[in-house]
Write a protein that holds these residues in place. Structure first.
Motif, PDB file in Angstrom:
ATOM      1  N   HIS A 176      11.155  11.103  -1.138  1.00 40.56           N
ATOM      2  CA  HIS A 176      11.864   9.823  -1.117  1.00 40.56           C
ATOM      3  C   HIS A 176      11.361   8.967  -2.279  1.00 40.56           C
ATOM      4  N   ARG A 177      12.239   8.064  -2.713  1.00 43.14           N
ATOM      5  CA  ARG A 177      11.965   7.196  -3.856  1.00 43.14           C
ATOM      6  C   ARG A 177      11.262   5.916  -3.389  1.00 43.14           C
ATOM      7  N   TRP A 178      10.295   5.419  -4.171  1.00 45.48           N
ATOM      8  CA  TRP A 178       9.650   4.143  -3.855  1.00 45.48           C
ATOM      9  C   TRP A 178      10.581   2.985  -4.172  1.00 45.48           C
ATOM     10  N   GLY A 179      10.529   1.927  -3.344  1.00 47.36           N
ATOM     11  CA  GLY A 179      11.307   0.712  -3.589  1.00 47.36           C
ATOM     12  C   GLY A 179      10.545  -0.485  -3.046  1.00 47.36           C
ATOM     13  N   THR A 227       7.780   0.492  -0.362  1.00 46.36           N
ATOM     14  CA  THR A 227       8.188   1.307   0.771  1.00 46.36           C
ATOM     15  C   THR A 227       9.027   2.471   0.260  1.00 46.36           C
ATOM     16  N   LEU A 228       9.251   3.451   1.100  1.00 45.40           N
ATOM     17  CA  LEU A 228      10.117   4.574   0.701  1.00 45.40           C
ATOM     18  C   LEU A 228      11.542   4.269   1.114  1.00 45.40           C
ATOM     19  N   THR A 266       6.750  -3.772   2.034  1.00 43.79           N
ATOM     20  CA  THR A 266       5.372  -4.172   2.344  1.00 43.79           C
ATOM     21  C   THR A 266       4.636  -3.129   3.172  1.00 43.79           C
ATOM     22  N   SER A 267       5.335  -2.103   3.616  1.00 43.41           N
ATOM     23  CA  SER A 267       4.653  -1.048   4.373  1.00 43.41           C
ATOM     24  C   SER A 267       5.490   0.218   4.289  1.00 43.41           C
ATOM     25  N   VAL A 268       4.859   1.350   4.631  1.00 43.41           N
ATOM     26  CA  VAL A 268       5.556   2.629   4.535  1.00 43.41           C
ATOM     27  C   VAL A 268       5.225   3.469   5.767  1.00 43.41           C
ATOM     28  N   TRP A 269       6.221   4.209   6.281  1.00 42.12           N
ATOM     29  CA  TRP A 269       6.006   5.125   7.406  1.00 42.12           C
ATOM     30  C   TRP A 269       5.698   6.507   6.851  1.00 42.12           C
ATOM     31  N   LEU A 270       4.541   7.040   7.232  1.00 43.50           N
ATOM     32  CA  LEU A 270       4.179   8.401   6.828  1.00 43.50           C
ATOM     33  C   LEU A 270       3.585   9.139   8.022  1.00 43.50           C
ATOM     34  N   CYS A 271       4.130  10.289   8.326  1.00 42.21           N
ATOM     35  CA  CYS A 271       3.654  11.103   9.473  1.00 42.21           C
ATOM     36  C   CYS A 271       3.573  10.271  10.748  1.00 42.21           C
ATOM     37  N   GLY A 272       4.567   9.422  10.961  1.00 36.71           N
ATOM     38  CA  GLY A 272       4.660   8.674  12.212  1.00 36.71           C
ATOM     39  C   GLY A 272       3.756   7.466  12.300  1.00 36.71           C
ATOM     40  N   VAL A 273       3.094   7.101  11.185  1.00 38.81           N
ATOM     41  CA  VAL A 273       2.173   5.964  11.188  1.00 38.81           C
ATOM     42  C   VAL A 273       2.628   4.965  10.132  1.00 38.81           C
ATOM     43  N   GLU A 274       2.630   3.686  10.472  1.00 36.51           N
ATOM     44  CA  GLU A 274       3.027   2.659   9.503  1.00 36.51           C
ATOM     45  C   GLU A 274       1.792   2.184   8.746  1.00 36.51           C
ATOM     46  N   ILE A 275       1.862   2.296   7.414  1.00 34.62           N
ATOM     47  CA  ILE A 275       0.717   1.944   6.574  1.00 34.62           C
ATOM     48  C   ILE A 275       1.104   0.748   5.698  1.00 34.62           C
ATOM     49  N   PRO A 276       0.276  -0.304   5.668  1.00 37.27           N
ATOM     50  CA  PRO A 276       0.571  -1.428   4.769  1.00 37.27           C
ATOM     51  C   PRO A 276       0.503  -0.931   3.315  1.00 37.27           C
ATOM     52  N   HIS A 277       1.495  -1.311   2.506  1.00 37.37           N
ATOM     53  CA  HIS A 277       1.524  -0.846   1.122  1.00 37.37           C
ATOM     54  C   HIS A 277       2.416  -1.805   0.340  1.00 37.37           C
ATOM     55  N   ASP A 278       2.238  -1.836  -0.989  1.00 37.01           N
ATOM     56  CA  ASP A 278       3.018  -2.814  -1.759  1.00 37.01           C
ATOM     57  C   ASP A 278       4.419  -2.299  -2.100  1.00 37.01           C
ATOM     58  N   THR A 335       5.991  12.167  -8.761  1.00 37.24           N
ATOM     59  CA  THR A 335       5.001  11.587  -7.856  1.00 37.24           C
ATOM     60  C   THR A 335       3.893  10.935  -8.678  1.00 37.24           C
ATOM     61  N   GLY A 336       3.541  11.576  -9.780  1.00 38.31           N
ATOM     62  CA  GLY A 336       2.475  11.053 -10.632  1.00 38.31           C
ATOM     63  C   GLY A 336       2.864   9.735 -11.267  1.00 38.31           C
ATOM     64  N   ARG A 337       4.110   9.596 -11.648  1.00 39.90           N
ATOM     65  CA  ARG A 337       4.570   8.343 -12.272  1.00 39.90           C
ATOM     66  C   ARG A 337       4.857   7.266 -11.231  1.00 39.90           C
ATOM     67  N   GLY A 338       4.689   7.614  -9.958  1.00 42.83           N
ATOM     68  CA  GLY A 338       4.909   6.624  -8.899  1.00 42.83           C
ATOM     69  C   GLY A 338       6.378   6.359  -8.636  1.00 42.83           C
ATOM     70  N   GLU A 339       7.249   7.298  -9.028  1.00 39.62           N
ATOM     71  CA  GLU A 339       8.671   7.095  -8.738  1.00 39.62           C
ATOM     72  C   GLU A 339       9.001   7.419  -7.281  1.00 39.62           C
ATOM     73  N   GLY A 340       8.252   8.361  -6.720  1.00 40.55           N
ATOM     74  CA  GLY A 340       8.541   8.761  -5.339  1.00 40.55           C
ATOM     75  C   GLY A 340       7.380   9.503  -4.731  1.00 40.55           C
ATOM     76  N   LEU A 341       7.531   9.805  -3.471  1.00 45.57           N
ATOM     77  CA  LEU A 341       6.514  10.563  -2.724  1.00 45.57           C
ATOM     78  C   LEU A 341       7.153  11.853  -2.245  1.00 45.57           C
ATOM     79  N   MET A 342       6.377  12.926  -2.244  1.00 41.00           N
ATOM     80  CA  MET A 342       6.896  14.208  -1.772  1.00 41.00           C
ATOM     81  C   MET A 342       6.018  14.697  -0.624  1.00 41.00           C
ATOM     82  N   ALA A 343       6.650  15.375   0.320  1.00 38.60           N
ATOM     83  CA  ALA A 343       5.890  15.973   1.430  1.00 38.60           C
ATOM     84  C   ALA A 343       6.312  17.413   1.597  1.00 38.60           C
ATOM     85  N   GLN A 344       5.339  18.245   1.934  1.00 41.50           N
ATOM     86  CA  GLN A 344       5.572  19.661   2.179  1.00 41.50           C
ATOM     87  C   GLN A 344       4.976  20.007   3.521  1.00 41.50           C
TER      88      GLN A 344
END
Ligand code: CTP
Ligand code: MG
Length: 382
Positions: free
Chosen positions: A234-237, A254-255, A240-252, A364-373
């Motif tokens: 998913h792409r970053w946008g 979101t996906l 103030t927070s992001v859901w990852l593996c069922g947990v909400e994490i504060p972040h600057d 992922t390195g440029r911070g455009e998005g996050l990938m999960a496997q």
């Protein structure tokens, strides 16, 4: 002989480990509760009363809708109260009407078991299946042990057969200081004569986590191990927070995505679907359907786990890797593992969550998005 059956299924299954209460677990392609209901109907029961937790009446409807002559009533805080709720539901029957009281947790009931109890009841006030204790009995702990003679000791099983008035009266007059753990104990205390019929290992009570794996193997002796893998990005946008593996994490950031964009749970859902050849997440939850807008992804994962359980399968282990430069996953890893284990109804030792960066390279390195496997290993009937 005309008879009714009461199946108690309102317990909390504390000893059975994580997952839904045992009457609602699937065994050989149907809920455990359904096994006993079908067996009693096949044996000629006039009515089958299923005693379930108050919030499970609609689950009983889902599990048994196509079967005749059953009714669900809410149970009580202990087994004795649940039995009494069942007796109350048939109190309009004649006093000598025969009732068989049975634990939902003993699914492998047959017409032969029922018939031998009905025969034995002809000349007694109560009839129960029982097996002589086979193992040596010990009392004690690490500090010291003594051996208890097993001579004359029996293991009582269910169903247990009585006449309605006898057992209802015995329960009404029960004055034991602790809760009775079977119904014959109540009738014995009231002076009734209870006889034993030969028990059967197949009438074992499914109690501990390993009992369910054993029961599943009895139904499906031949298993195969299957593997699945899943990938999501998913792409970053702005956020103030992001859901990852069922947990909400504060972040600057979101996906961005149609649902909550939890790439970890999406990859894992696809891995589980892949393991059983059930297509992918988009086939089950089309992004074109507005119903899934902003949806919490735990329901996607639970659906995949449910599909596996319904075909008699079992999750062996799952392993998720999140690929991102930020946020840092380490501090949240345990919460993620626990949450995934909770959604899947498995022990946390079967769940792994890892994270890595791509050292600044790629999207992922440029911070455009996050990938999960994710990969998942499951066992299913062959
Ligand atoms: N039961 C019930 N109502 C209760 C407690 C138990 O109807 N309040 C039922 C259970 O659903 C089960 C049967 O009684 O079918 C035998 O009980 P047990 O095997 O002990 O099941 P649970 O009480 O659910 O399990 P645990 O003791 O491990 O919590
Ligand atoms: Mg119990």
């Amino acid at each position: 002989m005309e008879f009714s059956a009461i199946i108690v299924a309102a317990g909390s299954s504390e000893r059975a480990g994580p997952g839904v209460p045992k009457p609602w677990r699937w065994l050989g392609g149907k809920p455990i509760l359904r096994w006993s209901v079908e067996a009693f109907l096949a044996a000629g029961a006039r009515t089958v009363i299923v005693v379930v937790a108050g919030d499970r009446i609609s689950d009983a409807q889902d599990a048994l809708a196509d079967l005749p002559n059953w009714r669900a009533v809410p149970g009580g805080a202990n087994r004795a109260l649940s039995v009494q709720a069942g007796l109350e539901a048939i109190r309009d029957r004649a006093p000598e009407h025969v009732v068989l009281i049975h634990d939902a947790a003993r699914p492998f009931l047959t017409s032969e078991h029922v018939q031998s109890l009905l025969d034995a009841l002809e000349t007694a006030d109560g009839a129960i299946p029982a097996r002589p204790v086979a193992d040596t009995l010990k009392r004690g702990n690490e500090q010291g042990l003594e051996t208890v003679s097993r001579a004359g000791l029996w293991q009582a099983q269910t169903p247990q057969a009585f006449r309605l008035e006898d057992i209802a009266r015995a329960y009404a007059s029960w004055s034991g200081d602790s809760e009775p753990t079977d119904d014959a104990a109540v009738l014995e205390r009231a002076g009734g004569r209870v006889v034993l019929v030969p028990g059967d290992p197949m009438l074992m009570k499914l109690t501990y986590p390993e009992d369910f794996a054993m029961a599943e193997r009895l139904v499906n002796p031949s298993y195969q191990v299957r593997i699945g893998q899943g990938l999501d990005a998913h792409r970053w946008g702005p956020g103030t927070s992001v859901w990852l593996c069922g947990v909400e994490i504060p972040h600057d950031q979101t996906l961005m995505g149609h649902s909550d964009a939890d790439a970890g749970l999406h990859a894992l859902t696809d891995a589980l679907l892949g393991a059983i050849g059930e297509g992918d997440i988009g086939a089950h939850f089309p992004p074109s359907d507005p119903k899934w807008r902003g949806a919490a992804s735990d329901q996607f994962l639970r659906h995949a786990a449910d599909l596996i359980a319904r075909r008699g399968g079992r999750i062996v282990n799952v392993d998720v890797t999140l690929v991102c430069e930020a946020p840092r996953i380490g501090p949240h890893r345990d919460a993620m593992r626990n949450r995934i284990a909770e959604i899947l109804g498995v022990e946390v030792s079967r769940v792994s969550v890892k994270a890595t960066t791509t050292e600044g390279m790629g999207f992922t390195g440029r911070g455009e998005g996050l990938m999960a496997q994710a990969v998942a290993m499951v066992e299913t009937p062959a």
